[in-house]
Design an enzyme around this catalytic site. Structure first.
Site, short mmCIF file in Angstrom:
data_model
loop_
_atom_site.label_atom_id
_atom_site.label_comp_id
_atom_site.label_asym_id
_atom_site.label_seq_id
_atom_site.Cartn_x
_atom_site.Cartn_y
_atom_site.Cartn_z
N HIS A 170 0.98 -1.14 0.08
CA HIS A 170 0.18 0.02 0.00
C HIS A 170 0.85 1.22 -0.06
O HIS A 170 1.90 1.23 0.71
CB HIS A 170 -0.89 -0.03 1.27
CG HIS A 170 -1.78 1.36 1.52
ND1 HIS A 170 -1.50 2.04 2.54
CD2 HIS A 170 -2.65 1.65 0.76
CE1 HIS A 170 -2.39 3.15 2.36
NE2 HIS A 170 -3.07 3.11 1.39
N ASN A 171 0.55 2.39 -0.66
CA ASN A 171 1.32 3.58 -0.82
C ASN A 171 2.84 3.14 -1.06
O ASN A 171 3.61 3.58 -0.15
CB ASN A 171 0.99 4.25 0.40
CG ASN A 171 -0.22 4.94 0.29
OD1 ASN A 171 -0.86 5.06 -0.68
ND2 ASN A 171 -0.89 5.73 1.47
N GLU A 200 1.28 -0.12 -5.49
CA GLU A 200 0.27 1.16 -5.52
C GLU A 200 0.91 2.21 -6.15
O GLU A 200 2.06 2.81 -5.61
CB GLU A 200 -0.35 1.35 -4.31
CG GLU A 200 -1.48 2.41 -4.42
CD GLU A 200 -2.27 2.77 -3.08
OE1 GLU A 200 -3.43 3.04 -3.21
OE2 GLU A 200 -1.64 2.60 -2.26
N ASP A 202 0.18 6.26 -6.74
CA ASP A 202 -0.73 7.55 -6.64
C ASP A 202 -0.41 8.56 -7.60
O ASP A 202 0.49 9.19 -7.44
CB ASP A 202 -0.75 7.87 -5.10
CG ASP A 202 -2.03 8.33 -4.51
OD1 ASP A 202 -2.88 8.63 -5.28
OD2 ASP A 202 -2.16 8.21 -3.33
N HIS A 215 1.31 11.33 -2.45
CA HIS A 215 0.10 11.43 -1.56
C HIS A 215 -0.79 12.76 -1.52
O HIS A 215 -0.33 13.39 -0.98
CB HIS A 215 0.39 10.91 -0.04
CG HIS A 215 -0.92 10.15 0.69
ND1 HIS A 215 -0.80 9.63 1.91
CD2 HIS A 215 -1.92 9.62 -0.08
CE1 HIS A 215 -1.93 9.26 2.17
NE2 HIS A 215 -2.28 9.17 1.16
N GLU A 249 -3.82 4.51 -8.38
CA GLU A 249 -4.82 5.24 -7.72
C GLU A 249 -4.67 6.65 -8.50
O GLU A 249 -3.81 7.59 -8.42
CB GLU A 249 -4.17 5.66 -6.27
CG GLU A 249 -5.12 6.32 -5.29
CD GLU A 249 -6.48 5.62 -4.87
OE1 GLU A 249 -7.32 6.02 -4.59
OE2 GLU A 249 -6.11 4.34 -4.78
#
Length: 608
Positions: A170-171, A200, A202, A215, A249
């Site tokens: 994640h991230n 991931e 973003d 982020h 994302e």
């Protein structure tokens, strides 16, 4: 004989007289004795009688014996040696069969072990083993707790993707916290090196028409999208041959989405999956069929058939609306405002989404009626936890058919993690953790994915794949439990804390993670002032109802009466990857680095 061999190996080093600590360490390494400098330093000091920082050949021999002649190993050797000096080939066969549960035992295996580990030539030629050889064998990788068979890909890799647990982060671009920490390529590189298969990214609009990764709505630094995917391309298949999923994302405008599509195609070329595989028009392909492929996970417009028909056409400037919930962080605060807006999706990017189409989860009933085989859901940990408690059976039915990704809740601004076990228990394929955050959840993640050659894909147990199964992790029926017994014999050169001044008060905790009924923790007594060779000789028994989902975790701590216990090292592995017999448990730091030669010495057996 051993003395003659020993002197022949070291006397040249003493021709110039006494030797210092550094030379002592080098000489031990030359003798294939793995030792921690901090422990050698203490033992050197204890044996340097004149306290001049230099030792004689006799003093060196005393140090060598302290390091190699561990009582517990001497006891095992003497139990099988007829004269307490030598193991005959037959004695070794007997030891391997009775104690190490070596099936398909033959004299050839014993002979190979002697050839590999016996350092004294005349003993080796006589097909025998001295204590020197035995101690080297017991300290080798062959005697580690983790089964050698699990170090390679041994599972059936031809099932559809939804039948596997997939190592997911994640991230991935963050290397510390979620709000002001740096975004770093190292996040991607280190995750891939650890066998992570779902990353991931973003993505946001950047200056000079270059999409950036960070982020959103926070003060984390920015990376160029193209730089990120170039790094991924370089490291994607270094640890595993199996497919990598890029979970986008995506907050970019259609114009910058087209640049992303272009970057993806230019960087990955043939590796990028941009069309259906002929053999899989309406089912998910297997990891085997997707070897060395990169899959894009994003929202998608239209069907796979329409995508296939558009192949090769110019899609620039072609985009459509797709309604989406955008989560907006206000300032650097922890609460989220949610507003729905229409996100335009560029056809060029949409058409790169084949078997991993991101689709918002509405309900299990909606998925049963309408969800397509190539549509995946991402569900936040809070909602997923509620569903797993209230509707476990429906959740498992869902994860049998559809890839489901679980991600940490937004309030974890410190990049903390949840316990992934509860979601593996219900068959969730992609349980995404913050790889940059050490601690129990990442220990479980790293331990689980040691299995199957560290490939990042683990075949789910049959009861989480088969439609006729009525498995519920909270209500186990018809189980065939395993009785696991672990005798924790001793510690070997345990790591030292800053406060322990070479002599820690050490204890070991053994934990089981699995279905709720199997969760259990037991611990040893504290051994005072001995981190070099503590002896516990304590036996623990665990009844494990669902061994296929169980992980065993060993934690070594130093007792602290005022500030609490201090973590020294840990090792986590799947129960079914455990060897039986006398085994060495290697230890790892909080950050996941090897602490060799620090380890535990155990005897393990289990029956079903």
């Amino acid at each position: 004989m051993e003395m003659k061999w020993f002197l022949s190996k070291i006397q040249d080093d003493f021709r110039g007289g006494k030797i210092n600590l550094e030379k002592t360490q080098r000489l031990l390494e030359k003798l294939d004795i793995r030792c921690s400098y901090i422990h050698v330093k203490r033992i050197f000091k204890d044996n340097d009688r004149l306290k001049q920082g230099r030792i004689t050949i006799e003093e060196f021999r005393a140090i060598y014996r302290i390091l190699t002649h561990r009582e517990e190993i001497v006891e095992i050797f003497n139990a099988y040696s007829e004269n307490r000096k030598i193991l005959l080939e037959n004695n070794l066969v007997q030891f391997l069969t009775q104690e190490q549960y070596t099936t398909e035992m033959s004299k050839t295996i014993a002979f190979e072990i002697i050839q590999k580990y016996e350092p004294i030539e005349e003993v080796r030629k006589a097909r025998q083993m001295s204590f020197e050889g035995f101690t080297r064998y017991m300290d080798s990788r062959e005697c580690q707790l983790f089964k050698n068979e699990c170090r390679k890909v041994y599972q059936d890799m031809t099932h559809p993707l939804n039948d596997y647990f997939i190592s997911s982060s994640h991230n991935t671009y963050l290397v510390s916290d979620q709000l002001v920490g740096p975004s770093d390529l190292w996040g991607y590189v280190s995750a891939l090196v650890k066998g992570c298969r779902c990353l991931e990214i973003d993505c946001w609009d950047g200056a000079q028409n270059e999409p950036v990764v960070y982020h959103g709505y926070t003060l984390t630094s920015k990376l160029l999208f193209k730089t990120v995917i170039q790094a991924i391309h370089k490291y994607a298949f270094m640890t595993s041959d199996y497919p990598v999923v890029l979970s986008l994302e995506n907050h970019c405008s259609p114009a910058q989405q087209e640049i992303m599509a272009d970057n993806l195609q230019t960087t990955f070329g043939e590796s990028l999956l941009s069309d259906m595989l002929a053999d899989f028009p309406d089912t998910l392909p297997s990891p085997e069929a997707l070897k060395f492929k990169v899959l894009v996970k994003n929202k998608k417009i239209g069907t796979l058939k329409e995508t296939h028909e558009r192949k090769g056409s110019d899609k620039r400037g072609d985009n459509q609306d797709k309604e989406t919930g955008v989560k907006k962080l206000s300032g650097v605060t922890l609460f989220k405002k949610k507003k729905t807006r229409k996100l335009k999706i560029a056809l060029a990017l949409s058409d790169l989404v084949i078997y991993t189409k991101a689709e918002k989860f509405k309900s299990f009933q909606h998925s049963r009626l309408y969800q397509q085989f190539n549509e995946n859901n991402s569900i936040g940990e809070t909602q997923a936890r509620k569903l797993s408690k209230l509707r476990a059976h429906e959740f498992i039915f869902h994860t049998r058919k559809f890839i489901t990704r679980i991600y940490p809740k937004a309030t974890r601004a410190d990049s903390s993690n949840f316990n992934p076990q509860e979601f593996w228990n219900i068959g969730c394929q992609m349980v995404a953790l913050n790889f940059q955050t050490p601690g129990l959840p990442m220990d479980l993640q790293n331990g689980k994915f040691l299995d199957n050659g560290g490939s990042g894909y683990i075949l789910k147990p049959h009861f989480l794949r088969e439609s006729e199964s009525y498995f519920n992790p909270s209500d186990i029926k018809d189980s065939m439990p395993i009785t696991l017994t672990i005798r924790l014999i001793s510690g070997i050169q345990l790591p030292l804390t800053h406060s322990s001044s070479n002599k820690g008060d050490t204890l070991v905790i053994i934990e089981v993670f699995g279905v709720p009924n199997d969760q259990m923790k037991q611990q040893t007594r504290v051994i005072k002032k001995n981190a070099f060779s503590p002896r516990w000789n304590e036996t623990f028994t665990f009844i494990i109802h669902v061994p296929e989902l169980a992980l065993i975790r060993f934690v070594v701590e130093s007792q602290g009466l005022i500030a609490g216990n201090e973590f020294l090292g840990q090792y986590t592995l799947p129960l079914l990857c455990m060897n039986k017999g006398y085994r060495r448990v290697p230890l790892f730091s909080r950050m996941g680095e090897s602490l060799e030669p620090a380890s535990l010495f155990v005897y393990v057996w289990y029956v079903r």
